[in-house]
Design a protein around this motif. Sequence first.
Motif, PDB file in Angstrom:
ATOM      1  N   GLY A  58       0.774  -1.229   0.000  1.00  0.00           N
ATOM      2  CA  GLY A  58       0.000   0.000   0.000  1.00  0.00           C
ATOM      3  C   GLY A  58       0.804   1.278   0.000  1.00  0.00           C
ATOM      4  O   GLY A  58       2.006   1.292   0.231  1.00  0.00           O
ATOM      5  N   ASP A  59       0.077   2.342  -0.286  1.00  0.00           N
ATOM      6  CA  ASP A  59       0.594   3.702  -0.278  1.00  0.00           C
ATOM      7  C   ASP A  59      -0.508   4.542   0.347  1.00  0.00           C
ATOM      8  O   ASP A  59      -1.499   4.859  -0.315  1.00  0.00           O
ATOM      9  CB  ASP A  59       0.909   4.150  -1.707  1.00  0.00           C
ATOM     10  CG  ASP A  59       1.432   5.569  -1.792  1.00  0.00           C
ATOM     11  OD1 ASP A  59       1.688   6.183  -0.742  1.00  0.00           O
ATOM     12  OD2 ASP A  59       1.573   6.065  -2.924  1.00  0.00           O
ATOM     13  N   PHE A  60      -0.378   4.832   1.644  1.00  0.00           N
ATOM     14  CA  PHE A  60      -1.452   5.517   2.350  1.00  0.00           C
ATOM     15  C   PHE A  60      -0.890   6.290   3.532  1.00  0.00           C
ATOM     16  O   PHE A  60       0.242   6.065   3.952  1.00  0.00           O
ATOM     17  CB  PHE A  60      -2.524   4.530   2.827  1.00  0.00           C
ATOM     18  CG  PHE A  60      -1.990   3.385   3.645  1.00  0.00           C
ATOM     19  CD1 PHE A  60      -1.788   3.525   5.015  1.00  0.00           C
ATOM     20  CD2 PHE A  60      -1.679   2.169   3.057  1.00  0.00           C
ATOM     21  CE1 PHE A  60      -1.302   2.469   5.774  1.00  0.00           C
ATOM     22  CE2 PHE A  60      -1.202   1.105   3.804  1.00  0.00           C
ATOM     23  CZ  PHE A  60      -1.010   1.259   5.169  1.00  0.00           C
ATOM     24  N   ALA A  72     -11.838  18.967   5.996  1.00  0.00           N
ATOM     25  CA  ALA A  72     -11.178  19.021   7.299  1.00  0.00           C
ATOM     26  C   ALA A  72      -9.656  18.980   7.137  1.00  0.00           C
ATOM     27  O   ALA A  72      -9.136  18.538   6.127  1.00  0.00           O
ATOM     28  CB  ALA A  72     -11.633  17.840   8.150  1.00  0.00           C
ATOM     29  N   TRP A  73      -8.949  19.456   8.153  1.00  0.00           N
ATOM     30  CA  TRP A  73      -7.487  19.360   8.146  1.00  0.00           C
ATOM     31  C   TRP A  73      -7.054  17.915   8.248  1.00  0.00           C
ATOM     32  O   TRP A  73      -6.138  17.478   7.583  1.00  0.00           O
ATOM     33  CB  TRP A  73      -6.904  20.166   9.311  1.00  0.00           C
ATOM     34  CG  TRP A  73      -6.556  21.576   8.950  1.00  0.00           C
ATOM     35  CD1 TRP A  73      -7.335  22.452   8.272  1.00  0.00           C
ATOM     36  CD2 TRP A  73      -5.339  22.237   9.247  1.00  0.00           C
ATOM     37  NE1 TRP A  73      -6.674  23.637   8.144  1.00  0.00           N
ATOM     38  CE2 TRP A  73      -5.448  23.535   8.736  1.00  0.00           C
ATOM     39  CE3 TRP A  73      -4.179  21.859   9.913  1.00  0.00           C
ATOM     40  CZ2 TRP A  73      -4.433  24.468   8.849  1.00  0.00           C
ATOM     41  CZ3 TRP A  73      -3.163  22.790  10.039  1.00  0.00           C
ATOM     42  CH2 TRP A  73      -3.295  24.080   9.509  1.00  0.00           C
ATOM     43  N   GLY A  74      -7.692  17.158   9.115  1.00  0.00           N
ATOM     44  CA  GLY A  74      -7.336  15.755   9.288  1.00  0.00           C
ATOM     45  C   GLY A  74      -7.931  14.916   8.167  1.00  0.00           C
ATOM     46  O   GLY A  74      -9.107  15.054   7.840  1.00  0.00           O
ATOM     47  N   HIS A  75      -7.099  14.074   7.574  1.00  0.00           N
ATOM     48  CA  HIS A  75      -7.613  13.188   6.525  1.00  0.00           C
ATOM     49  C   HIS A  75      -6.712  11.964   6.354  1.00  0.00           C
ATOM     50  O   HIS A  75      -5.563  11.955   6.761  1.00  0.00           O
ATOM     51  CB  HIS A  75      -7.778  13.924   5.195  1.00  0.00           C
ATOM     52  CG  HIS A  75      -6.512  14.462   4.623  1.00  0.00           C
ATOM     53  ND1 HIS A  75      -5.972  15.671   4.999  1.00  0.00           N
ATOM     54  CD2 HIS A  75      -5.663  13.948   3.702  1.00  0.00           C
ATOM     55  CE1 HIS A  75      -4.851  15.881   4.329  1.00  0.00           C
ATOM     56  NE2 HIS A  75      -4.626  14.849   3.540  1.00  0.00           N
ATOM     57  N   PHE A  76      -7.306  10.950   5.773  1.00  0.00           N
ATOM     58  CA  PHE A  76      -6.604   9.737   5.396  1.00  0.00           C
ATOM     59  C   PHE A  76      -6.576   9.724   3.886  1.00  0.00           C
ATOM     60  O   PHE A  76      -7.577  10.036   3.234  1.00  0.00           O
ATOM     61  CB  PHE A  76      -7.349   8.499   5.925  1.00  0.00           C
ATOM     62  CG  PHE A  76      -6.757   7.200   5.462  1.00  0.00           C
ATOM     63  CD1 PHE A  76      -5.621   6.681   6.062  1.00  0.00           C
ATOM     64  CD2 PHE A  76      -7.329   6.500   4.409  1.00  0.00           C
ATOM     65  CE1 PHE A  76      -5.070   5.482   5.633  1.00  0.00           C
ATOM     66  CE2 PHE A  76      -6.790   5.298   3.979  1.00  0.00           C
ATOM     67  CZ  PHE A  76      -5.659   4.797   4.590  1.00  0.00           C
ATOM     68  N   SER A  85      -4.674   8.144  -8.830  1.00  0.00           N
ATOM     69  CA  SER A  85      -4.537   9.256  -7.900  1.00  0.00           C
ATOM     70  C   SER A  85      -5.023   8.805  -6.523  1.00  0.00           C
ATOM     71  O   SER A  85      -5.619   7.740  -6.372  1.00  0.00           O
ATOM     72  CB  SER A  85      -5.344  10.457  -8.390  1.00  0.00           C
ATOM     73  OG  SER A  85      -6.704  10.106  -8.514  1.00  0.00           O
ATOM     74  N   TYR A  86      -4.768   9.619  -5.525  1.00  0.00           N
ATOM     75  CA  TYR A  86      -5.162   9.286  -4.160  1.00  0.00           C
ATOM     76  C   TYR A  86      -6.668   9.432  -3.981  1.00  0.00           C
ATOM     77  O   TYR A  86      -7.299  10.312  -4.574  1.00  0.00           O
ATOM     78  CB  TYR A  86      -4.461  10.198  -3.150  1.00  0.00           C
ATOM     79  CG  TYR A  86      -3.020   9.843  -2.917  1.00  0.00           C
ATOM     80  CD1 TYR A  86      -2.675   8.767  -2.116  1.00  0.00           C
ATOM     81  CD2 TYR A  86      -1.998  10.586  -3.490  1.00  0.00           C
ATOM     82  CE1 TYR A  86      -1.347   8.426  -1.890  1.00  0.00           C
ATOM     83  CE2 TYR A  86      -0.671  10.267  -3.266  1.00  0.00           C
ATOM     84  CZ  TYR A  86      -0.358   9.184  -2.472  1.00  0.00           C
ATOM     85  OH  TYR A  86       0.954   8.861  -2.252  1.00  0.00           O
ATOM     86  N   ASP A  87      -7.229   8.606  -3.111  1.00  0.00           N
ATOM     87  CA  ASP A  87      -8.582   8.771  -2.601  1.00  0.00           C
ATOM     88  C   ASP A  87      -8.436   9.372  -1.213  1.00  0.00           C
ATOM     89  O   ASP A  87      -7.521   9.019  -0.464  1.00  0.00           O
ATOM     90  CB  ASP A  87      -9.307   7.425  -2.500  1.00  0.00           C
ATOM     91  CG  ASP A  87      -9.595   6.820  -3.863  1.00  0.00           C
ATOM     92  OD1 ASP A  87      -9.869   7.582  -4.812  1.00  0.00           O
ATOM     93  OD2 ASP A  87      -9.539   5.588  -3.975  1.00  0.00           O
TER      94      ASP A  87
END
Length: 116
Positions: A58-60, A72-76, A85-87
Amino acid sequence: MSTVRGFPSGEYTQVGAEVAIDRLDTDVTEGTLTVRWFAGGTSDDRPTFSFHYSGENGDFGWHHEPNPHVDAWGHFQERVNPAASYDYEPYTFSSVNPTRVVWEVMSVLVSRLQSE
């Protein structure tokens, strides 16, 4: 962690650590956790930080910083395919205290790696 290096040399605005996978009770054989932390220019500023894992499964990562992809500032964020691309999804940190964030992220990282 099995090894840790700071970048750039002498300033350490970013830390890269090789995850000691054998200590995590998972089938993953290698991975890198890159940690960035900026406390802010003043004591009133919110810290910005990220803990981003890259490895064979993975890449997360968990981030606390402005991002146009989430409110929000916080994210995964996660990229399931290297060419994709990223989700993004919101993530609420229980604290922005560095010690608490490290324990929280390491806990969710281990859980995620064990579920892969």
